[in-house]
Design a protein around this motif. Sequence first.
Motif, PDB file in Angstrom:
ATOM      1  N   LYS A  32       0.814  -1.217   0.000  1.00  0.00           N
ATOM      2  CA  LYS A  32       0.000   0.000   0.000  1.00  0.00           C
ATOM      3  C   LYS A  32       0.845   1.264   0.000  1.00  0.00           C
ATOM      4  CE  LYS A  32      -3.264   0.261   3.028  1.00  0.00           C
ATOM      5  NZ  LYS A  32      -3.973   0.115   4.309  1.00  0.00           N
ATOM      6  N   THR A  33       2.006   1.197   0.643  1.00  0.00           N
ATOM      7  CA  THR A  33       2.810   2.415   0.832  1.00  0.00           C
ATOM      8  C   THR A  33       4.022   2.497  -0.089  1.00  0.00           C
ATOM      9  OG1 THR A  33       4.115   1.348   2.602  1.00  0.00           O
ATOM     10  CG2 THR A  33       2.135   2.565   3.263  1.00  0.00           C
ATOM     11  N   HIS A  34       4.244   1.490  -0.931  1.00  0.00           N
ATOM     12  CA  HIS A  34       5.441   1.503  -1.778  1.00  0.00           C
ATOM     13  C   HIS A  34       5.437   2.737  -2.680  1.00  0.00           C
ATOM     14  CE1 HIS A  34       8.681   0.240  -4.353  1.00  0.00           C
ATOM     15  NE2 HIS A  34       8.855  -0.859  -3.633  1.00  0.00           N
ATOM     16  N   PRO A  35       6.494   3.533  -2.651  1.00  0.00           N
ATOM     17  CA  PRO A  35       6.523   4.783  -3.435  1.00  0.00           C
ATOM     18  C   PRO A  35       6.426   4.579  -4.938  1.00  0.00           C
ATOM     19  CG  PRO A  35       8.665   4.337  -2.403  1.00  0.00           C
ATOM     20  CD  PRO A  35       7.687   3.387  -1.804  1.00  0.00           C
ATOM     21  N   ASP A  36       6.764   3.401  -5.455  1.00  0.00           N
ATOM     22  CA  ASP A  36       6.669   3.150  -6.891  1.00  0.00           C
ATOM     23  C   ASP A  36       5.227   3.100  -7.388  1.00  0.00           C
ATOM     24  OD1 ASP A  36       9.349   3.141  -7.213  1.00  0.00           O
ATOM     25  OD2 ASP A  36       9.582   0.973  -7.298  1.00  0.00           O
ATOM     26  N   ARG A  37       4.277   3.055  -6.458  1.00  0.00           N
ATOM     27  CA  ARG A  37       2.873   3.093  -6.855  1.00  0.00           C
ATOM     28  C   ARG A  37       2.495   4.469  -7.404  1.00  0.00           C
ATOM     29  NH1 ARG A  37      -0.624  -0.818  -4.649  1.00  0.00           N
ATOM     30  NH2 ARG A  37      -2.295   0.701  -4.645  1.00  0.00           N
ATOM     31  N   LEU A  38       3.270   5.488  -7.051  1.00  0.00           N
ATOM     32  CA  LEU A  38       2.945   6.865  -7.427  1.00  0.00           C
ATOM     33  C   LEU A  38       3.734   7.271  -8.663  1.00  0.00           C
ATOM     34  CD1 LEU A  38       3.039   8.400  -3.827  1.00  0.00           C
ATOM     35  CD2 LEU A  38       1.063   7.487  -5.061  1.00  0.00           C
ATOM     36  N   ALA A  39       3.280   6.826  -9.812  1.00  0.00           N
ATOM     37  CA  ALA A  39       4.022   7.064 -11.050  1.00  0.00           C
ATOM     38  C   ALA A  39       4.111   8.546 -11.401  1.00  0.00           C
ATOM     39  CB  ALA A  39       3.359   6.300 -12.196  1.00  0.00           C
ATOM     40  N   ASN A  40       3.051   9.308 -11.148  1.00  0.00           N
ATOM     41  CA  ASN A  40       3.027  10.721 -11.535  1.00  0.00           C
ATOM     42  C   ASN A  40       3.036  11.647 -10.326  1.00  0.00           C
ATOM     43  OD1 ASN A  40       2.757  10.053 -14.356  1.00  0.00           O
ATOM     44  ND2 ASN A  40       0.596   9.571 -13.945  1.00  0.00           N
ATOM     45  N   ALA A  41       3.605  11.188  -9.237  1.00  0.00           N
ATOM     46  CA  ALA A  41       3.611  11.971  -8.005  1.00  0.00           C
ATOM     47  C   ALA A  41       4.610  13.118  -8.065  1.00  0.00           C
ATOM     48  CB  ALA A  41       3.931  11.071  -6.816  1.00  0.00           C
ATOM     49  N   SER A  42       4.321  14.149  -7.278  1.00  0.00           N
ATOM     50  CA  SER A  42       5.250  15.260  -7.143  1.00  0.00           C
ATOM     51  C   SER A  42       6.399  14.830  -6.241  1.00  0.00           C
ATOM     52  CB  SER A  42       4.541  16.461  -6.523  1.00  0.00           C
ATOM     53  OG  SER A  42       4.167  16.172  -5.177  1.00  0.00           O
ATOM     54  N   PRO A  43       7.518  15.556  -6.237  1.00  0.00           N
ATOM     55  CA  PRO A  43       8.631  15.202  -5.346  1.00  0.00           C
ATOM     56  C   PRO A  43       8.207  15.115  -3.883  1.00  0.00           C
ATOM     57  CG  PRO A  43       9.353  16.781  -6.990  1.00  0.00           C
ATOM     58  CD  PRO A  43       7.867  16.660  -7.157  1.00  0.00           C
ATOM     59  N   GLN A  44       7.320  16.020  -3.445  1.00  0.00           N
ATOM     60  CA  GLN A  44       6.880  15.993  -2.062  1.00  0.00           C
ATOM     61  C   GLN A  44       6.038  14.757  -1.773  1.00  0.00           C
ATOM     62  OE1 GLN A  44       7.761  17.914   0.530  1.00  0.00           O
ATOM     63  NE2 GLN A  44       6.555  16.468   1.741  1.00  0.00           N
ATOM     64  N   GLU A  45       5.174  14.372  -2.715  1.00  0.00           N
ATOM     65  CA  GLU A  45       4.365  13.172  -2.542  1.00  0.00           C
ATOM     66  C   GLU A  45       5.239  11.922  -2.509  1.00  0.00           C
ATOM     67  OE1 GLU A  45       0.150  14.455  -4.694  1.00  0.00           O
ATOM     68  OE2 GLU A  45       1.832  13.731  -5.911  1.00  0.00           O
ATOM     69  N   LYS A  46       6.268  11.889  -3.350  1.00  0.00           N
ATOM     70  CA  LYS A  46       7.220  10.770  -3.335  1.00  0.00           C
ATOM     71  C   LYS A  46       7.937  10.697  -1.994  1.00  0.00           C
ATOM     72  CE  LYS A  46       7.826   8.380  -7.289  1.00  0.00           C
ATOM     73  NZ  LYS A  46       8.047   6.912  -7.360  1.00  0.00           N
ATOM     74  N   LYS A  47       8.331  11.854  -1.484  1.00  0.00           N
ATOM     75  CA  LYS A  47       9.046  11.912  -0.203  1.00  0.00           C
ATOM     76  C   LYS A  47       8.156  11.395   0.932  1.00  0.00           C
ATOM     77  CE  LYS A  47      11.526  15.188   2.802  1.00  0.00           C
ATOM     78  NZ  LYS A  47      10.680  15.030   4.011  1.00  0.00           N
ATOM     79  N   THR A  48       6.899  11.810   0.935  1.00  0.00           N
ATOM     80  CA  THR A  48       5.971  11.357   1.970  1.00  0.00           C
ATOM     81  C   THR A  48       5.746   9.853   1.888  1.00  0.00           C
ATOM     82  OG1 THR A  48       4.839  13.499   1.970  1.00  0.00           O
ATOM     83  CG2 THR A  48       3.632  11.621   2.868  1.00  0.00           C
ATOM     84  N   ALA A  49       5.573   9.348   0.660  1.00  0.00           N
ATOM     85  CA  ALA A  49       5.365   7.914   0.476  1.00  0.00           C
ATOM     86  C   ALA A  49       6.584   7.114   0.916  1.00  0.00           C
ATOM     87  CB  ALA A  49       5.041   7.615  -0.986  1.00  0.00           C
ATOM     88  N   THR A  50       7.777   7.611   0.598  1.00  0.00           N
ATOM     89  CA  THR A  50       9.013   6.929   0.984  1.00  0.00           C
ATOM     90  C   THR A  50       9.149   6.867   2.497  1.00  0.00           C
ATOM     91  OG1 THR A  50      10.116   7.635  -1.051  1.00  0.00           O
ATOM     92  CG2 THR A  50      11.532   6.957   0.775  1.00  0.00           C
ATOM     93  N   GLU A  51       8.775   7.942   3.180  1.00  0.00           N
ATOM     94  CA  GLU A  51       8.839   7.966   4.643  1.00  0.00           C
ATOM     95  C   GLU A  51       7.881   6.946   5.249  1.00  0.00           C
ATOM     96  OE1 GLU A  51       7.959  12.027   5.419  1.00  0.00           O
ATOM     97  OE2 GLU A  51      10.027  12.726   5.119  1.00  0.00           O
ATOM     98  N   LYS A  52       6.679   6.837   4.669  1.00  0.00           N
ATOM     99  CA  LYS A  52       5.710   5.854   5.164  1.00  0.00           C
ATOM    100  C   LYS A  52       6.209   4.432   4.915  1.00  0.00           C
ATOM    101  CE  LYS A  52       1.549   8.706   4.591  1.00  0.00           C
ATOM    102  NZ  LYS A  52       0.248   8.844   3.880  1.00  0.00           N
ATOM    103  N   PHE A  53       6.760   4.209   3.727  1.00  0.00           N
ATOM    104  CA  PHE A  53       7.289   2.894   3.374  1.00  0.00           C
ATOM    105  C   PHE A  53       8.421   2.497   4.319  1.00  0.00           C
ATOM    106  CE2 PHE A  53      10.084   0.331   0.420  1.00  0.00           C
ATOM    107  CZ  PHE A  53       9.246  -0.765   0.333  1.00  0.00           C
ATOM    108  N   GLN A  54       9.282   3.455   4.668  1.00  0.00           N
ATOM    109  CA  GLN A  54      10.382   3.196   5.603  1.00  0.00           C
ATOM    110  C   GLN A  54       9.854   2.884   6.996  1.00  0.00           C
ATOM    111  OE1 GLN A  54      14.022   3.179   5.113  1.00  0.00           O
ATOM    112  NE2 GLN A  54      13.657   2.139   7.067  1.00  0.00           N
ATOM    113  N   ALA A  55       8.829   3.619   7.438  1.00  0.00           N
ATOM    114  CA  ALA A  55       8.263   3.381   8.766  1.00  0.00           C
ATOM    115  C   ALA A  55       7.655   1.986   8.860  1.00  0.00           C
ATOM    116  CB  ALA A  55       7.210   4.445   9.090  1.00  0.00           C
ATOM    117  N   VAL A  56       7.032   1.525   7.772  1.00  0.00           N
ATOM    118  CA  VAL A  56       6.472   0.173   7.743  1.00  0.00           C
ATOM    119  C   VAL A  56       7.602  -0.857   7.845  1.00  0.00           C
ATOM    120  CG1 VAL A  56       5.282  -1.504   6.266  1.00  0.00           C
ATOM    121  CG2 VAL A  56       4.378   0.811   6.499  1.00  0.00           C
ATOM    122  N   ALA A  57       8.706  -0.613   7.154  1.00  0.00           N
ATOM    123  CA  ALA A  57       9.859  -1.512   7.243  1.00  0.00           C
ATOM    124  C   ALA A  57      10.445  -1.502   8.649  1.00  0.00           C
ATOM    125  CB  ALA A  57      10.928  -1.102   6.224  1.00  0.00           C
ATOM    126  N   ASP A  58      10.501  -0.323   9.277  1.00  0.00           N
ATOM    127  CA  ASP A  58      10.978  -0.227  10.657  1.00  0.00           C
ATOM    128  C   ASP A  58      10.115  -1.078  11.580  1.00  0.00           C
ATOM    129  OD1 ASP A  58      12.821   1.624   9.746  1.00  0.00           O
ATOM    130  OD2 ASP A  58      11.766   3.371  10.559  1.00  0.00           O
TER     131      ASP A  58
END
Length: 216
Positions: A32-58
């Motif tokens: 659900k949180t993998h940043p690659d799901r956001l193909a047309n995301a803005s840099p800020q949206e990519k950054k937010t998704a990456t942070e969520k993906f990292q927190a899930v891994a943590d």
Amino acid sequence: MSSFPDYYKILNIPKNASTDDVKQAYRKESLKTHPDRLANASPQEKKTATEKFQAVADAYYVLSDSQRRREYDALYSTRSSSDKSDDPNASSTFFNTFANMFASAAGGPTGTTGDQRGQRPDADHVFGDVFEDLLRPEVESRVPWWAWLGAACGAGIGFIVANIPGVLVGAYAGNRLGAIRDAKGKSVAAVFSDLGGNQKAEILRALAMKVLGSAL
């Protein structure tokens, strides 16, 4: 520290969840949180998704290991409900301190970068390791004939597709598929057909993200 990461809330599981529950929840939340799901995301949206993906891994890194989970639960029990948060920033500010608690633990953590213990897990490595486990052979063959043949065939196809880089990728993929046949005694297609619907969907989506860079 102003906020404490609630890893149970991040994975949407109860505090008494089993290790298998933790793994299943990680698979679901990481997709659900993998940043690659956001193909047309803005840099800020990519950054937010990456942070969520990292927190899930943590969360998975901590709760999937019995010793790390005990240490975490000891701290978790001292925090009030208002202190606990599923905000990814809570994990990013807390994790280094938490990880250092395990610097002297026996055995290094999986999914980390480098060999030094107590590091924050690499989210992409955790993702790859967990999904590879779905098709990992149950019993290793003494003579891996199919693994060798698969590596050779995969290397040949890879060279046709992408020259030397293709050889490396094709050989690895063919080797892993052959290893499944060595262990199971039947084709990979047959092994795949025996899996449950959810596992099939998870594998296909994971492969899509690895190969195509986006989730189906």
